[in-house]
Design a protein around this motif. Structure first.
Motif, PDB file in Angstrom:
ATOM      1  N   LEU A  59       0.821  -1.213   0.000  1.00 18.79           N
ATOM      2  CA  LEU A  59       0.000   0.000   0.000  1.00 18.79           C
ATOM      3  C   LEU A  59       0.854   1.262   0.000  1.00 18.79           C
ATOM      4  O   LEU A  59       0.343   2.358  -0.215  1.00 18.79           O
ATOM      5  N   GLY A  60       2.146   1.105   0.273  1.00 23.26           N
ATOM      6  CA  GLY A  60       3.049   2.254   0.286  1.00 23.26           C
ATOM      7  C   GLY A  60       2.767   3.216   1.421  1.00 23.26           C
ATOM      8  O   GLY A  60       2.876   4.439   1.260  1.00 23.26           O
ATOM      9  N   VAL A  61       2.441   2.659   2.591  1.00 21.29           N
ATOM     10  CA  VAL A  61       2.181   3.500   3.744  1.00 21.29           C
ATOM     11  C   VAL A  61       2.791   2.903   5.000  1.00 21.29           C
ATOM     12  O   VAL A  61       3.005   1.691   5.102  1.00 21.29           O
ATOM     13  N   CYS A  62       3.044   3.780   5.929  1.00 19.93           N
ATOM     14  CA  CYS A  62       3.483   3.412   7.263  1.00 19.93           C
ATOM     15  C   CYS A  62       2.500   4.088   8.215  1.00 19.93           C
ATOM     16  O   CYS A  62       2.386   5.312   8.227  1.00 19.93           O
ATOM     17  N   LEU A  63       1.761   3.273   8.966  1.00 21.06           N
ATOM     18  CA  LEU A  63       0.769   3.778   9.907  1.00 21.06           C
ATOM     19  C   LEU A  63       1.407   3.851  11.288  1.00 21.06           C
ATOM     20  O   LEU A  63       2.093   2.918  11.691  1.00 21.06           O
ATOM     21  N   SER A  64       1.158   4.939  12.007  1.00 28.24           N
ATOM     22  CA  SER A  64       1.726   5.071  13.349  1.00 28.24           C
ATOM     23  C   SER A  64       0.676   5.562  14.331  1.00 28.24           C
ATOM     24  O   SER A  64      -0.108   6.458  14.020  1.00 28.24           O
ATOM     25  N   ASP A  65       0.707   4.957  15.507  1.00 27.06           N
ATOM     26  CA  ASP A  65      -0.131   5.385  16.616  1.00 27.06           C
ATOM     27  C   ASP A  65       0.822   5.845  17.715  1.00 27.06           C
ATOM     28  O   ASP A  65       1.598   5.050  18.240  1.00 27.06           O
ATOM     29  N   GLU A  84       7.698   5.051  -0.244  1.00 26.52           N
ATOM     30  CA  GLU A  84       8.103   3.926  -1.084  1.00 26.52           C
ATOM     31  C   GLU A  84       8.760   2.938  -0.128  1.00 26.52           C
ATOM     32  O   GLU A  84       9.703   3.298   0.586  1.00 26.52           O
ATOM     33  N   ILE A  85       8.257   1.721  -0.111  1.00 26.50           N
ATOM     34  CA  ILE A  85       8.778   0.701   0.797  1.00 26.50           C
ATOM     35  C   ILE A  85       9.221  -0.480  -0.048  1.00 26.50           C
ATOM     36  O   ILE A  85       8.432  -1.060  -0.790  1.00 26.50           O
ATOM     37  N   VAL A  86      10.499  -0.814   0.073  1.00 23.71           N
ATOM     38  CA  VAL A  86      11.099  -1.855  -0.757  1.00 23.71           C
ATOM     39  C   VAL A  86      11.606  -2.979   0.137  1.00 23.71           C
ATOM     40  O   VAL A  86      12.280  -2.729   1.141  1.00 23.71           O
ATOM     41  N   ARG A  87      11.285  -4.195  -0.246  1.00 23.87           N
ATOM     42  CA  ARG A  87      11.816  -5.360   0.467  1.00 23.87           C
ATOM     43  C   ARG A  87      13.233  -5.634  -0.041  1.00 23.87           C
ATOM     44  O   ARG A  87      13.477  -5.682  -1.233  1.00 23.87           O
ATOM     45  N   ASP A  88      14.136  -5.805   0.899  1.00 23.92           N
ATOM     46  CA  ASP A  88      15.529  -6.104   0.586  1.00 23.92           C
ATOM     47  C   ASP A  88      15.916  -7.300   1.445  1.00 23.92           C
ATOM     48  O   ASP A  88      16.436  -7.143   2.547  1.00 23.92           O
TER      49      ASP A  88
END
Length: 177
Positions: A59-65, A84-88
């Motif tokens: 989804l290209g997001v980082c959710l934070s609480d 942009e989140i890429v798996r490495d």
């Protein structure tokens, strides 16, 4: 204007590593099919004491609480970084694309930092591909949240994502009663 901020999430070491290379140990870090969940204390920030983060690469997001210290509470239920989140391999590398959203569950979602985004694009800090990706993702998130009554869990469930159990935050000594 600053270049895009980056983070690396390292599940095997249970670390979140920021742009400056500062390593932040996780209290809990779980890998899921949809990404990862991280829960940790907040250090060197006088207004907050704990954060829970859900990194969702597809989804290209980082959710934070955020857990705010008394007197620093904010009218928000969730903060969303467009990225942009890429798996490495086992790592997740996240590049913040400047646009953020604040979810006020059941009421509204607000798009933030458009001024930073425009300045970054104008100064060439965000390549055209990432600039377009940021707009597409921020609009998709806004549309999805609005269609589900500004309820992030309902929106994610419609996409087949269940965030799962949350860790129990450990309050710092000055907040324990």
């Amino acid at each position: 204007m600053h270049p895009p901020k980056t983070q690396v999430f390292d599940p095997s070491a249970r670390l979140q590593i920021d742009t400056k290379g500062v390593e932040r140990p996780a209290h809990e870090l779980r890998v899921h099919d949809w990404g990862l969940y991280l829960s940790r204390p907040v250090v060197a920030r006088p207004n907050a004491w704990w954060i829970e983060t859900w990194v969702l690469p597809e989804l290209g997001v980082c959710l934070s609480d955020w857990y705010w210290r008394p007197g620093h509470e904010r009218d928000q239920d969730l903060y969303v970084d467009v990225a942009e989140i890429v798996r490495d391999g086992p790592l997740l590398r996240m590049t913040d694309l400047y646009l953020d959203l604040v979810v006020r569950r059941g009421r509204e979602t607000e798009l933030l930092d458009v001024d930073e985004y425009v300045a970054a694009v104008a100064q060439g800090l965000l390549e055209p591909r990432l600039a377009e990706l940021a707009l597409e993702r921020s609009h998709a998130v806004l549309d999805g949240l609005a269609a589900h009554g500004h309820d992030h869990e309902a929106w994610l469930a419609s996409r087949g994502i269940e965030l799962g159990p949350r860790a129990e935050p450990v309050p710092p000594a000055d907040l324990r009663g």
